[in-house]
Design a protein around this motif. Structure first.
Motif, PDB file in Angstrom:
ATOM      1  N   GLU A  96      68.144  84.817  72.764  1.00 38.51           N
ATOM      2  CA  GLU A  96      66.751  84.366  72.722  1.00 38.51           C
ATOM      3  C   GLU A  96      66.557  83.179  71.777  1.00 38.51           C
ATOM      4  O   GLU A  96      65.671  82.357  71.988  1.00 38.51           O
ATOM      5  CB  GLU A  96      65.822  85.511  72.303  1.00 38.51           C
ATOM      6  CG  GLU A  96      65.634  86.568  73.352  1.00 38.51           C
ATOM      7  CD  GLU A  96      64.984  86.046  74.616  1.00 38.51           C
ATOM      8  OE1 GLU A  96      64.073  85.195  74.532  1.00 38.51           O
ATOM      9  OE2 GLU A  96      65.399  86.473  75.710  1.00 38.51           O
ATOM     10  N   LEU A  97      67.369  83.104  70.743  1.00 39.71           N
ATOM     11  CA  LEU A  97      67.203  82.051  69.734  1.00 39.71           C
ATOM     12  C   LEU A  97      67.944  80.756  70.076  1.00 39.71           C
ATOM     13  O   LEU A  97      67.736  79.736  69.410  1.00 39.71           O
ATOM     14  CB  LEU A  97      67.680  82.558  68.368  1.00 39.71           C
ATOM     15  CG  LEU A  97      66.892  83.728  67.778  1.00 39.71           C
ATOM     16  CD1 LEU A  97      67.555  84.215  66.492  1.00 39.71           C
ATOM     17  CD2 LEU A  97      65.452  83.346  67.534  1.00 39.71           C
ATOM     18  N   ASP A  99      67.720  78.356  72.217  1.00 43.55           N
ATOM     19  CA  ASP A  99      67.003  77.107  72.489  1.00 43.55           C
ATOM     20  C   ASP A  99      65.835  76.867  71.531  1.00 43.55           C
ATOM     21  O   ASP A  99      64.992  76.012  71.780  1.00 43.55           O
ATOM     22  CB  ASP A  99      66.506  77.078  73.940  1.00 43.55           C
ATOM     23  CG  ASP A  99      65.506  78.178  74.239  1.00 43.55           C
ATOM     24  OD1 ASP A  99      65.373  79.112  73.429  1.00 43.55           O
ATOM     25  OD2 ASP A  99      64.859  78.112  75.305  1.00 43.55           O
ATOM     26  N   CYS A 100      65.807  77.597  70.419  1.00 41.98           N
ATOM     27  CA  CYS A 100      64.697  77.469  69.462  1.00 41.98           C
ATOM     28  C   CYS A 100      64.935  76.344  68.462  1.00 41.98           C
ATOM     29  O   CYS A 100      66.069  76.085  68.052  1.00 41.98           O
ATOM     30  CB  CYS A 100      64.502  78.773  68.688  1.00 41.98           C
ATOM     31  SG  CYS A 100      63.833  80.105  69.688  1.00 41.98           S
ATOM     32  N   GLU A 101      63.837  75.711  68.083  1.00 40.69           N
ATOM     33  CA  GLU A 101      63.859  74.719  67.010  1.00 40.69           C
ATOM     34  C   GLU A 101      63.932  75.465  65.681  1.00 40.69           C
ATOM     35  O   GLU A 101      63.548  76.637  65.603  1.00 40.69           O
ATOM     36  CB  GLU A 101      62.568  73.883  67.059  1.00 40.69           C
ATOM     37  CG  GLU A 101      62.400  73.076  68.327  1.00 40.69           C
ATOM     38  CD  GLU A 101      63.374  71.921  68.407  1.00 40.69           C
ATOM     39  OE1 GLU A 101      63.711  71.349  67.343  1.00 40.69           O
ATOM     40  OE2 GLU A 101      63.795  71.588  69.525  1.00 40.69           O
ATOM     41  N   TYR A 103      62.032  75.434  63.074  1.00 36.86           N
ATOM     42  CA  TYR A 103      60.756  76.014  62.644  1.00 36.86           C
ATOM     43  C   TYR A 103      60.430  77.268  63.445  1.00 36.86           C
ATOM     44  O   TYR A 103      59.818  78.201  62.931  1.00 36.86           O
ATOM     45  CB  TYR A 103      59.618  74.990  62.724  1.00 36.86           C
ATOM     46  CG  TYR A 103      59.095  74.734  64.115  1.00 36.86           C
ATOM     47  CD1 TYR A 103      58.012  75.473  64.603  1.00 36.86           C
ATOM     48  CD2 TYR A 103      59.659  73.777  64.936  1.00 36.86           C
ATOM     49  CE1 TYR A 103      57.515  75.253  65.872  1.00 36.86           C
ATOM     50  CE2 TYR A 103      59.164  73.554  66.202  1.00 36.86           C
ATOM     51  CZ  TYR A 103      58.100  74.289  66.682  1.00 36.86           C
ATOM     52  OH  TYR A 103      57.619  74.073  67.937  1.00 36.86           O
ATOM     53  N   GLU A 104      60.837  77.305  64.722  1.00 37.57           N
ATOM     54  CA  GLU A 104      60.600  78.500  65.543  1.00 37.57           C
ATOM     55  C   GLU A 104      61.442  79.670  65.030  1.00 37.57           C
ATOM     56  O   GLU A 104      60.964  80.804  64.972  1.00 37.57           O
ATOM     57  CB  GLU A 104      60.946  78.223  67.008  1.00 37.57           C
ATOM     58  CG  GLU A 104      60.018  77.232  67.693  1.00 37.57           C
ATOM     59  CD  GLU A 104      60.495  76.845  69.079  1.00 37.57           C
ATOM     60  OE1 GLU A 104      59.647  76.796  69.981  1.00 37.57           O
ATOM     61  OE2 GLU A 104      61.704  76.592  69.261  1.00 37.57           O
ATOM     62  N   ILE A 105      62.663  79.388  64.661  1.00 36.98           N
ATOM     63  CA  ILE A 105      63.539  80.440  64.130  1.00 36.98           C
ATOM     64  C   ILE A 105      62.965  80.999  62.840  1.00 36.98           C
ATOM     65  O   ILE A 105      62.948  82.215  62.633  1.00 36.98           O
ATOM     66  CB  ILE A 105      64.976  79.915  63.935  1.00 36.98           C
ATOM     67  CG1 ILE A 105      65.602  79.607  65.305  1.00 36.98           C
ATOM     68  CG2 ILE A 105      65.828  80.921  63.161  1.00 36.98           C
ATOM     69  CD1 ILE A 105      66.938  78.927  65.250  1.00 36.98           C
ATOM     70  N   ARG A 106      62.454  80.130  61.964  1.00 34.89           N
ATOM     71  CA  ARG A 106      61.840  80.605  60.712  1.00 34.89           C
ATOM     72  C   ARG A 106      60.624  81.475  61.003  1.00 34.89           C
ATOM     73  O   ARG A 106      60.442  82.534  60.402  1.00 34.89           O
ATOM     74  CB  ARG A 106      61.452  79.425  59.818  1.00 34.89           C
ATOM     75  CG  ARG A 106      62.628  78.808  59.086  1.00 34.89           C
ATOM     76  CD  ARG A 106      62.181  77.841  57.995  1.00 34.89           C
ATOM     77  NE  ARG A 106      61.345  76.746  58.487  1.00 34.89           N
ATOM     78  CZ  ARG A 106      61.804  75.616  59.012  1.00 34.89           C
ATOM     79  NH1 ARG A 106      63.099  75.424  59.113  1.00 34.89           N
ATOM     80  NH2 ARG A 106      60.977  74.673  59.420  1.00 34.89           N
ATOM     81  N   ALA A 107      59.790  81.044  61.938  1.00 35.10           N
ATOM     82  CA  ALA A 107      58.585  81.809  62.292  1.00 35.10           C
ATOM     83  C   ALA A 107      58.967  83.164  62.883  1.00 35.10           C
ATOM     84  O   ALA A 107      58.390  84.203  62.515  1.00 35.10           O
ATOM     85  CB  ALA A 107      57.728  81.021  63.277  1.00 35.10           C
ATOM     86  N   ILE A 108      59.944  83.187  63.758  1.00 35.61           N
ATOM     87  CA  ILE A 108      60.400  84.448  64.364  1.00 35.61           C
ATOM     88  C   ILE A 108      60.983  85.360  63.297  1.00 35.61           C
ATOM     89  O   ILE A 108      60.732  86.565  63.293  1.00 35.61           O
ATOM     90  CB  ILE A 108      61.421  84.172  65.490  1.00 35.61           C
ATOM     91  CG1 ILE A 108      60.715  83.490  66.665  1.00 35.61           C
ATOM     92  CG2 ILE A 108      62.118  85.452  65.924  1.00 35.61           C
ATOM     93  CD1 ILE A 108      61.644  82.910  67.713  1.00 35.61           C
ATOM     94  N   TYR A 111      58.129  86.853  61.343  1.00 31.28           N
ATOM     95  CA  TYR A 111      57.465  87.843  62.194  1.00 31.28           C
ATOM     96  C   TYR A 111      58.282  89.135  62.236  1.00 31.28           C
ATOM     97  O   TYR A 111      57.742  90.237  62.126  1.00 31.28           O
ATOM     98  CB  TYR A 111      57.265  87.270  63.594  1.00 31.28           C
ATOM     99  CG  TYR A 111      56.596  88.218  64.549  1.00 31.28           C
ATOM    100  CD1 TYR A 111      55.223  88.428  64.504  1.00 31.28           C
ATOM    101  CD2 TYR A 111      57.337  88.920  65.494  1.00 31.28           C
ATOM    102  CE1 TYR A 111      54.599  89.299  65.373  1.00 31.28           C
ATOM    103  CE2 TYR A 111      56.722  89.798  66.371  1.00 31.28           C
ATOM    104  CZ  TYR A 111      55.359  89.983  66.300  1.00 31.28           C
ATOM    105  OH  TYR A 111      54.750  90.863  67.159  1.00 31.28           O
TER     106      TYR A 111
END
Length: 138
Positions: A96-97, A99-101, A103-108, A111
């Motif tokens: 799932e991770l 293709d993440c940027e 900042y998206e990984i940090r947010a996930i 969460y």
């Protein structure tokens, strides 16, 4: 007869074919040829073909090597349906991770940490609750 009690040759053969199909499906998902998978586990492409068609008896060591090469759990080869447990989850998370940027990984990640904290608080509250006893005894 030389058969072991409880052994059914038809079901053993069928199980080998089912396992072979599962190995083939995992190999295809990984985008590998039989030759590439065989090279990764020290076997020939002909042997891999025989395993996938259920014609060859793969040793446990070979099945584990195949699973490791394909980055799957051995249980994916053995059973039609397996309740997912912890070992499969990290692989699913990483998928799932992919293709993440950043900042998206940090947010996930944040969460996930908060969700874990909330779940543990709920579990603790539930464990500390007194059991509810109905008044009418039912």
């Amino acid at each position: 007869m030389n058969e072991k009690p409880g052994m059914d040759n038809v079901s053993v053969s069928s199980d080998k074919k089912k396992m072979g199909k599962r190995i083939k499906a995992a190999r295809n998902r990984a985008g590998l040829s039989q030759e590439a998978l065989g090279a990764a586990v020290g076997k020939s492409s002909v042997y891999m073909s025989n395993v996938e068609t259920g014609k060859a008896n793969a040793s446990l060591e070979t099945v584990v090597s195949i699973a490791n090469a394909l980055r799957v759990s051995v249980d994916e080869f053995l059973y039609d349906e397996v309740e997912r447990t912890e070992p499969a989850l990290p692989r699913e998370f990483m998928e799932e991770l992919k293709d993440c940027e950043p900042y998206e990984i940090r947010a996930i990640s944040e969460y996930l940490k908060e969700t874990k904290k909330i779940l543990r608080e709920c579990r603790e509250q539930k464990q500390n609750q007194e059991p509810i006893i109905p008044i009418d005894g039912k």
